[in-house]
Every structure is written in structure tokens, then in C-alpha cells.
Design a protein around this motif. Structure first.
Motif, mmCIF file in Angstrom:
data_model
loop_
_atom_site.group_PDB
_atom_site.id
_atom_site.type_symbol
_atom_site.label_atom_id
_atom_site.label_comp_id
_atom_site.label_asym_id
_atom_site.label_seq_id
_atom_site.Cartn_x
_atom_site.Cartn_y
_atom_site.Cartn_z
ATOM 1 N N ARG A 38 -15.518 -24.834 30.821
ATOM 2 C CA ARG A 38 -16.783 -25.815 30.753
ATOM 3 C C ARG A 38 -16.535 -26.751 30.599
ATOM 4 O O ARG A 38 -16.145 -26.904 29.487
ATOM 5 C CB ARG A 38 -17.407 -24.482 29.730
ATOM 6 C CG ARG A 38 -19.032 -25.243 29.930
ATOM 7 C CD ARG A 38 -19.979 -24.456 28.311
ATOM 8 N NE ARG A 38 -20.682 -25.331 28.136
ATOM 9 C CZ ARG A 38 -22.191 -24.948 27.792
ATOM 10 N NH1 ARG A 38 -22.334 -22.963 27.824
ATOM 11 N NH2 ARG A 38 -23.474 -25.602 28.382
ATOM 12 N N PHE A 39 -17.246 -27.437 31.081
ATOM 13 C CA PHE A 39 -17.079 -29.207 31.130
ATOM 14 C C PHE A 39 -18.469 -29.375 31.134
ATOM 15 O O PHE A 39 -19.426 -29.430 31.408
ATOM 16 C CB PHE A 39 -17.370 -29.593 32.824
ATOM 17 C CG PHE A 39 -15.817 -29.417 33.949
ATOM 18 C CD1 PHE A 39 -15.111 -28.162 34.066
ATOM 19 C CD2 PHE A 39 -14.489 -30.061 33.143
ATOM 20 C CE1 PHE A 39 -14.309 -28.012 34.524
ATOM 21 C CE2 PHE A 39 -13.266 -29.882 34.011
ATOM 22 C CZ PHE A 39 -13.323 -28.451 35.072
ATOM 23 N N ASN A 40 -18.952 -30.011 29.631
ATOM 24 C CA ASN A 40 -20.413 -29.670 29.300
ATOM 25 C C ASN A 40 -20.046 -31.244 28.603
ATOM 26 O O ASN A 40 -19.956 -32.052 28.284
ATOM 27 C CB ASN A 40 -19.279 -28.817 27.538
ATOM 28 C CG ASN A 40 -20.661 -28.612 26.525
ATOM 29 O OD1 ASN A 40 -22.009 -27.815 26.980
ATOM 30 N ND2 ASN A 40 -20.768 -29.436 25.429
ATOM 31 N N ASP A 41 -21.730 -30.986 28.743
ATOM 32 C CA ASP A 41 -22.688 -31.630 28.707
ATOM 33 C C ASP A 41 -22.441 -33.331 29.273
ATOM 34 O O ASP A 41 -21.883 -34.598 28.998
ATOM 35 C CB ASP A 41 -22.467 -32.071 26.971
ATOM 36 C CG ASP A 41 -23.313 -33.149 26.306
ATOM 37 O OD1 ASP A 41 -24.871 -33.055 27.242
ATOM 38 O OD2 ASP A 41 -23.870 -33.197 24.998
ATOM 39 N N LEU A 42 -22.402 -33.121 30.917
ATOM 40 C CA LEU A 42 -22.402 -34.054 31.473
ATOM 41 C C LEU A 42 -23.774 -35.478 31.257
ATOM 42 O O LEU A 42 -22.934 -36.020 32.287
ATOM 43 C CB LEU A 42 -21.740 -33.506 32.656
ATOM 44 C CG LEU A 42 -20.269 -32.215 32.341
ATOM 45 C CD1 LEU A 42 -20.013 -31.942 33.733
ATOM 46 C CD2 LEU A 42 -19.641 -33.543 31.466
ATOM 47 N N ALA A 43 -24.626 -34.803 31.349
ATOM 48 C CA ALA A 43 -25.970 -35.863 31.870
ATOM 49 C C ALA A 43 -26.864 -35.922 30.228
ATOM 50 O O ALA A 43 -27.379 -34.641 30.098
ATOM 51 C CB ALA A 43 -26.871 -35.368 32.765
ATOM 52 N N ARG A 44 -26.993 -37.055 30.445
ATOM 53 C CA ARG A 44 -28.557 -37.584 29.294
ATOM 54 C C ARG A 44 -30.045 -36.818 30.155
ATOM 55 O O ARG A 44 -30.041 -37.910 30.844
ATOM 56 C CB ARG A 44 -28.361 -38.895 29.088
ATOM 57 C CG ARG A 44 -27.381 -38.903 28.288
ATOM 58 C CD ARG A 44 -26.680 -40.374 28.431
ATOM 59 N NE ARG A 44 -26.075 -40.913 28.907
ATOM 60 C CZ ARG A 44 -25.028 -41.549 29.096
ATOM 61 N NH1 ARG A 44 -25.665 -42.897 28.409
ATOM 62 N NH2 ARG A 44 -24.914 -42.591 30.149
ATOM 63 N N ILE A 45 -30.176 -35.765 29.865
ATOM 64 C CA ILE A 45 -31.278 -35.696 30.517
ATOM 65 C C ILE A 45 -32.984 -36.098 29.113
ATOM 66 O O ILE A 45 -33.114 -35.441 28.227
ATOM 67 C CB ILE A 45 -31.472 -34.456 30.790
ATOM 68 C CG1 ILE A 45 -30.371 -33.419 31.284
ATOM 69 C CG2 ILE A 45 -33.001 -33.680 31.114
ATOM 70 C CD1 ILE A 45 -30.258 -34.032 32.945
ATOM 71 N N ASP A 46 -33.742 -37.147 30.108
ATOM 72 C CA ASP A 46 -34.468 -38.333 29.398
ATOM 73 C C ASP A 46 -35.198 -37.782 30.290
ATOM 74 O O ASP A 46 -36.315 -38.899 30.996
ATOM 75 C CB ASP A 46 -33.690 -39.460 29.617
ATOM 76 C CG ASP A 46 -35.049 -40.859 28.687
ATOM 77 O OD1 ASP A 46 -35.713 -39.660 27.779
ATOM 78 O OD2 ASP A 46 -33.804 -41.533 28.748
#
Lengths: 163, 163
Positions: A38-46
Motif C-alpha cells: 500500500r502506497f498510502n495517502d497520496l493526495a489531499r482531497i479538498d
């Protein structure tokens, strides 16, 4: 013709514009009893501004005639917008810090394993692909309010993509 | 050996378990000056419970030995979990309405153009792929609280996937 040589997309060079979703450059966590990384938490969803929520969609894009005529740029004042390619084929990203200042435009070639997440307020061109029926998963915003600003150019400026 | 024949995944037969993200079965909107179609709003992202937020990750999965030994099922009490394949190769989905009732298990073959979004509380097996290095974009939850429940089976039951 305006000329702007696209450069290879990296997390660093895209940082002023948003996130690069790229499994090649992150440290994975081993999960699923060893059968997955798992390549985790790759984008800031805003997307929550103005009562917004997450919208998951599929886009199917078609290439534009070359040289590409840039007729408009757009941005989303209420939410981020993520594009992840669903085929392993390169595609193109065009952004601007100041839509009216051509010197601030940046063009990037993304690999078919790289997605981008445009941050809120970041000027960008609609989807630019090299191949017919290019498919993308898109994560952006749904909800009330006007989430689209466009600037149109007349005449269009032509965009020479020669590297 | 338990036998459960996988059936082709559709929006209708997956409805009790969540959403199918599938551009083949939705009516698109024409966008981007005619150069793209948008298949809009395909998944219910449900991650806000307990102060959660959206987490975008990449998974890289490996196939398990056949017949597949089912050692555990899992569910996420605080959030939905979406898997979208990034290569056009079939993969496998195993869910259960009641983790302790084998008669409630359902297996589906998804095409390489179909993603699924497991609804909160839905029992499912971790990622099941046929091909080495199968890549997926995952949209699930990050935040405080315990978002994982597992049930382990000892001994494992073997799962015959013969269609």
C-alpha cells in the motif's frame, strides 16, 4: 506559435499545483498477509467547501489536433480535482500560476502510472491525452455553488508540445 | 473444498454490497468542448464517521496460490473502500452478507474496467488478483478510531474458483 516544452512530471516540480499520485516514488506498507503493498495517502482531497462532497467519476478523453490550440484554462474554486489514468500510456498536464501570464505556464508529461490532483484554485487545462478513448478515474467535488471558473482566449494560442 | 462459482459483476448483483464503478453502464455527460465524456458520480464515498477523511492510495497486489485458501474476511466499520484497477485485467471480488454463514458468500469476476466500492460494514476478502503486480487506486478512510474488523478461519477453507 507559443512554445512550452513539457518536462517529466515529478512530485517536486508539481508541488505548487497539487499532488502527484505515483506508486514509484513512495514507500509502501506491506498489507494483506504479504500479498499487497500500500502506497498510502497520496493526495489531499479538498472538497468540503460550501457543503461539497466527494464525487467519483470516469472520464473518457480524446486527443486534440496538433498543435494543440489553447482556447481556455479553468480552475475550481471550491475543490481539488484528481485524475488517475486507467491505461499505462503517457498523457499531458498544463497548469499556470497566473492564467494571464504566459511565463507562469508549466507543461508536464505524465507517465501512464502517474495521476495528478489539482489543488483548489489552480489553473489547468482540461484533460489532454495522446490516445483515443483514454480512460481516467476522477475524484472531485459535487455540491452546491459554482465550482468552475474559465478564462477563454480569442484567438486561441497554439501550443507546440515538441520536447 | 468449498465451491462458489464467481459470476460476472454488475451494478445490480453487487447492490447489497456497494457500488460498481463502470463506465460501460452509465450515461455520460459530454464535457471538455466535446473531447471527453464524464460518467458522473459512480460511488458513495462514506468516510466521515468518527472524524474520518478521504485517503487516496495505490495498492500493488500479487496473486494467491490456487485453490485460494480463505483464512480471513474483513470489514471497515467507519468507512467505505473503493478499488479501481489500473490495468485492463480481470480480478476477483469475494463478499459475504454474514461472515459466519457460508451460504451468504458471493464471488464476482470483475473486468479490468470495473472497480468496486465496498459499503461500510460489508464483509469482504482482501484484494484478489490473477496477475502479478496488479495495481489499484484505492479511495478509503483515514482518521481516528478502529476501522478494521477481521474474522479468521482455522483451518482455512479452500475456495474453488472454477466458473
Amino acid at each position: 506559435m507559443r512554445r512550452l516544452s513539457p518536462i517529466p512530471l515529478t512530485r517536486d516540480n508539481f508541488l505548487p499545483f497539487g499532488d502527484v499520485i505515483d506508486g514509484e516514488t513512495a514507500n509502501p506498507i506491506v498489507i494483506n498477509q504479504g500479498f499487497a503493498q500500500r502506497f498510502n495517502d497520496l493526495a489531499r482531497i479538498d472538497v468540503e467547501a460550501g457543503g461539497g462532497a466527494v464525487n467519483v467519476s470516469l472520464f473518457r478523453g480524446q486527443p486534440r489536433p496538433r498543435p494543440i490550440a489553447i482556447r481556455l484554462m479553468e480552475r475550481h474554486p471550491l475543490g481539488s480535482q484528481l485524475f488517475m489514468p486507467l491505461q499505462d500510456r503517457p498523457w499531458l498536464v498544463l497548469v499556470a500560476a497566473d492564467v494571464h501570464d504566459f511565463a507562469s505556464y508549466r507543461a508536464f508529461t505524465a507517465t501512464g502510472r502517474q495521476g495528478v490532483n489539482y489543488a483548489r484554485h489552480v489553473w489547468h487545462h482540461p484533460l489532454l491525452v495522446f490516445d483515443a478513448d483514454s480512460r481516467f478515474l476522477v475524484v472531485d467535488r459535487k455540491g452546491p455553488g459554482n465550482n468552475l471558473e474559465e478564462v477563454w482566449f480569442a484567438p486561441a494560442f497554439l501550443f507546440d508540445l515538441t520536447p
